[in-house]
Design an enzyme around this catalytic site. Structure first.
Site, PDB file in Angstrom:
ATOM      1  N   LYS A 163       9.742-126.151 -83.335  1.00 57.66           N
ATOM      2  CA  LYS A 163      10.909-126.962 -83.711  1.00 57.66           C
ATOM      3  C   LYS A 163      11.026-128.133 -82.747  1.00 57.66           C
ATOM      4  O   LYS A 163      10.749-127.995 -81.555  1.00 57.66           O
ATOM      5  CB  LYS A 163      12.161-126.075 -83.663  1.00 57.66           C
ATOM      6  CG  LYS A 163      13.467-126.751 -84.017  1.00 57.66           C
ATOM      7  CD  LYS A 163      14.588-125.719 -83.933  1.00 57.66           C
ATOM      8  CE  LYS A 163      15.960-126.346 -84.029  1.00 57.66           C
ATOM      9  NZ  LYS A 163      17.015-125.323 -83.838  1.00 57.66           N
ATOM     10  N   LYS A 218       9.918-127.010 -87.908  1.00 61.20           N
ATOM     11  CA  LYS A 218      11.345-127.244 -88.049  1.00 61.20           C
ATOM     12  C   LYS A 218      11.667-128.610 -87.464  1.00 61.20           C
ATOM     13  O   LYS A 218      11.442-128.864 -86.277  1.00 61.20           O
ATOM     14  CB  LYS A 218      12.165-126.165 -87.340  1.00 61.20           C
ATOM     15  CG  LYS A 218      12.039-124.783 -87.974  1.00 61.20           C
ATOM     16  CD  LYS A 218      13.119-123.839 -87.456  1.00 61.20           C
ATOM     17  CE  LYS A 218      12.995-122.459 -88.076  1.00 61.20           C
ATOM     18  NZ  LYS A 218      14.140-121.586 -87.738  1.00 61.20           N
ATOM     19  N   ASP A 265      15.158-118.029 -81.940  1.00 64.72           N
ATOM     20  CA  ASP A 265      14.886-119.406 -81.540  1.00 64.72           C
ATOM     21  C   ASP A 265      15.047-119.523 -80.027  1.00 64.72           C
ATOM     22  O   ASP A 265      16.161-119.413 -79.504  1.00 64.72           O
ATOM     23  CB  ASP A 265      15.847-120.354 -82.264  1.00 64.72           C
ATOM     24  CG  ASP A 265      15.442-121.814 -82.151  1.00 64.72           C
ATOM     25  OD1 ASP A 265      14.632-122.140 -81.270  1.00 64.72           O
ATOM     26  OD2 ASP A 265      15.952-122.629 -82.945  1.00 64.72           O
TER      27      ASP A 265
END
Length: 255
Positions: free
Chosen positions: A167, A199, A103
């Site tokens: 995300k 996300k 991430d």
């Protein structure tokens, strides 16, 4: 209580991504977080931890029989950065330690100043490290970008450079995920053929916060898209609410 509360809570449980905080993480806290994520109804979808703890998280989840729960290594959370070579090296190290997903924070400040190239170059470099193993998540910080066109631009850059998930935020901001930001992200995913995951993070603390996210997703994609391989719901407080609605905390089944 709505008739669909329990089925919806159970569905959401399998989409949860627990999030550790870089400033208060320790080996003990990471182990505890992993244990929280393994419930009597099955594990959460993923556990997000600072990259330095990726190996510990993977080992702990495996020992708990939760091999299917992904370990997400957070790289330089929450501030991110633009030192591409150094960040790519951290990605490589996290993957070698056992991370299933990486991430990285999109360089939103650069985009705000008019520089879109560094975002593409950063994501591309991280994707190159993930080609043999691991999925790449790009966190956009939509609450900082704010402008719909900037959010759309960040989405398209990240997807075009190889993101496997986009995300909404690192969950460090108090601003909850807006319907507008979620819609833009899902529109960009649809433009890419629905092959990139979504996300949602930021302000997801209860089942009521999750309902509009699930509604937006199911309006855009088939019901089969609502699975941990494509959709995640970030938030540790959310897990407590879902377990409470399913009667697990009160009956002593939690942990």
């Amino acid at each position: 209580m709505a008739a669909d509360t329990e089925p919806l809570a159970f569905q959401a449980l399998g989409l949860v991504e627990l999030l550790a905080r870089a400033h208060d993480s320790s080996e003990q806290r990471i182990v505890s977080l992993c244990r929280r994520g393994v419930t009597s109804l099955g594990p959460v979808a993923a556990v997000g931890v600072p990259a330095a703890f990726a190996g510990l998280a993977r080992t702990t989840l495996d020992q708990l029989g939760a091999q299917q729960a992904a370990v997400v290594a957070q790289i330089r959370f929450p501030a991110g950065g633009t030192a591409i070579e150094a960040i790519a090296g951290e990605v490589r190290g996290a993957l070698l330690a056992g991370a299933d997903e990486i991430d990285v924070v999109f360089p939103f400040r650069a985009l705000l100043s008019g520089n879109a190239d560094v975002g593409h170059d950063l994501v591309s470099a991280c994707k190159a490290e993930c080609r043999l193993q691991g999925r790449l998540v790009v966190t956009l910080e939509t609450g900082e970008l704010r402008d719909p066109q900037l959010i759309r631009s960040a989405c398209r850059i990240a997807i075009g450079a190889g993101a496997d998930f986009i995300k909404s935020c690192t969950d460090r901001l108090l601003t909850p995920l807006s319907d507008q930001a979620a819609r833009i992200m899902l529109e960009c995913i649809a433009e890419a053929g629905g092959q990139v995951g979504f996300k949602a993070a930021g302000g997801l603390r209860s089942l009521e916060d999750v309902r509009p996210v699930l509604r937006l997703v199911t309006e855009r994609f088939a019901p089969s898209w609502v699975a941990g391989q494509r959709l995640r719901l970030g938030g540790s407080v959310l897990l407590d609410d879902l377990l409470g609605r399913l009667g697990l905390i009160e009956t002593g089944m939690f942990y």
